[in-house]
Scaffold this active site. Sequence first.
Site, PDB file in Angstrom:
ATOM      1  N   ASP A  13       0.863  -1.192   0.000  1.00 18.54           N
ATOM      2  CA  ASP A  13       0.000   0.000   0.000  1.00 18.54           C
ATOM      3  C   ASP A  13       0.898   1.240   0.000  1.00 18.54           C
ATOM      4  OD1 ASP A  13      -2.253   1.658   0.107  1.00 18.54           O
ATOM      5  OD2 ASP A  13      -2.256   1.687   2.278  1.00 18.54           O
ATOM      6  N   TYR A  45      -0.519   8.772  -2.623  1.00 20.95           N
ATOM      7  CA  TYR A  45      -0.503   8.513  -4.057  1.00 20.95           C
ATOM      8  C   TYR A  45      -1.719   9.179  -4.714  1.00 20.95           C
ATOM      9  CZ  TYR A  45       3.008   4.679  -3.883  1.00 20.95           C
ATOM     10  OH  TYR A  45       4.139   3.926  -3.757  1.00 20.95           O
ATOM     11  N   CYS A  77      -3.929  -1.204  -2.377  1.00 14.57           N
ATOM     12  CA  CYS A  77      -4.024   0.246  -2.541  1.00 14.57           C
ATOM     13  C   CYS A  77      -4.902   0.475  -3.761  1.00 14.57           C
ATOM     14  CB  CYS A  77      -2.634   0.838  -2.765  1.00 14.57           C
ATOM     15  SG  CYS A  77      -2.635   2.599  -3.145  1.00 14.57           S
ATOM     16  N   ASN A  78      -6.002   1.155  -3.566  1.00  8.99           N
ATOM     17  CA  ASN A  78      -6.921   1.384  -4.684  1.00  8.99           C
ATOM     18  C   ASN A  78      -6.280   2.250  -5.756  1.00  8.99           C
ATOM     19  OD1 ASN A  78      -9.992   0.516  -3.922  1.00  8.99           O
ATOM     20  ND2 ASN A  78      -8.751   0.881  -2.126  1.00  8.99           N
ATOM     21  N   GLU A 154      -5.612   9.318   8.947  1.00 13.07           N
ATOM     22  CA  GLU A 154      -4.196   9.345   9.341  1.00 13.07           C
ATOM     23  C   GLU A 154      -4.030  10.053  10.688  1.00 13.07           C
ATOM     24  OE1 GLU A 154      -1.048   8.789   7.379  1.00 13.07           O
ATOM     25  OE2 GLU A 154      -2.273   7.386   6.234  1.00 13.07           O
ATOM     26  N   CYS A 192     -11.034   2.955  -1.206  1.00 11.05           N
ATOM     27  CA  CYS A 192      -9.763   3.455  -0.682  1.00 11.05           C
ATOM     28  C   CYS A 192      -9.477   2.650   0.579  1.00 11.05           C
ATOM     29  CB  CYS A 192      -9.871   4.937  -0.346  1.00 11.05           C
ATOM     30  SG  CYS A 192      -8.423   5.598   0.518  1.00 11.05           S
ATOM     31  N   HIS A 194      -8.091   3.300   3.262  1.00 12.45           N
ATOM     32  CA  HIS A 194      -8.284   3.953   4.562  1.00 12.45           C
ATOM     33  C   HIS A 194      -9.743   3.905   5.020  1.00 12.45           C
ATOM     34  CE1 HIS A 194      -4.280   5.490   4.018  1.00 12.45           C
ATOM     35  NE2 HIS A 194      -4.332   6.218   5.119  1.00 12.45           N
TER      36      HIS A 194
HETATM   37  N1  DGL Z   1      -3.889   3.773  -0.284  1.00 14.94           N
HETATM   38  C1  DGL Z   1      -4.589   4.788  -1.030  1.00 14.94           C
HETATM   39  C2  DGL Z   1      -5.800   4.148  -1.698  1.00 14.94           C
HETATM   40  O1  DGL Z   1      -6.268   3.082  -1.322  1.00 14.94           O
HETATM   41  C3  DGL Z   1      -5.017   5.950  -0.160  1.00 14.94           C
HETATM   42  C4  DGL Z   1      -3.870   6.794   0.350  1.00 14.94           C
HETATM   43  C5  DGL Z   1      -3.131   7.550  -0.748  1.00 14.94           C
HETATM   44  O2  DGL Z   1      -3.685   8.499  -1.345  1.00 14.94           O
HETATM   45  O3  DGL Z   1      -1.992   7.177  -1.016  1.00 14.94           O
HETATM   46  O4  DGL Z   1      -6.316   4.706  -2.628  1.00 14.94           O
END
Ligand code: DGL
Length: 282
Positions: A13, A45, A77-78, A154, A192, A194
């Site tokens: 992730d 990201y 990680c989406n 976060e 996502c 999170h």
């Molecule tokens: N892990 C990212 C997602 O699942 C969320 C955090 C990021 O923007 O890096 O999209």
Amino acid sequence: MTATSSGVIGVFDSGFGGLTVLKALLARLPEARFVFLGDTARLPYGSKSRRTIARYAAESAQFLVNEQGAEFLVIACNTASALALDAIKEAVDVPVLGVIEPGAAAAAANSLTKNVMVIATEATVASHAYAAACRARGLHGVEKACPLLVPLVEEGWIDHPVTEEVVRIYLKELLDEARQNGQNPDTLVLGCTHYPLLRPVFERVLVELTGPSGVRVIDSAEATAAEAARLVLETGGFGLLGDGEAPRIQCFATDSVEKFERLGSRFLGLPVGKVELVDLGG
Ligand code: DGL
């Protein structure tokens, strides 16, 4: 992949949100060995370009495969799944599973109205990866970027009135858009890693906005873990230790190791143990 493989399952992730996927994987594969990498130095990201996301994700995947011996990768990680799955598959020579297809499949299995809503980062929404995966399954999807939610999670504001109000505003806007398009959504996809931490907040607000049986929440973490477990077991139990051995997890992060150890346990629902710092460059 064979039953005798000594390899591990790599989980990647951009940060530690992907631990929600690892948590679901642990429940499905309680004796598997996992190596988790959170690219915390380069998070988020979700606000970056496809090119940058692809480079970061490919480097992270190479670390898990080339340096940690991962023989199967779950992209937890989406954003990386939406924008960099092809780049990751080109960068490593092991099977790779992202979160978008399992998430869309779970939405399709749940939705009776065939109208679904997806919330995700800006980059994921701009890629329309979920909309395409939904369309391929006969669903109409409306998507919304919710950029305030990752920083709130976060910050640890999981059950906080400010977070609840932000969720209310986002969901109201999304429902209004769906209804203006003549849709009657019955499913909300958490696109996502999170967001599963905010699941009780989403559910509470959805009841308030749509009634008790209005909209069901689909967690792409859970759907991905189910698909990963199916693939792993189908290929002979790759990555499994002998009966009775405790799950083995090794976590790496590219920055903020102490924060990872502190907040990571909340995402994983277990102590994450000692997190090792790794430098993947800028
Ligand atoms: N892990 C990212 C997602 O699942 C969320 C955090 C990021 O923007 O890096 O999209």
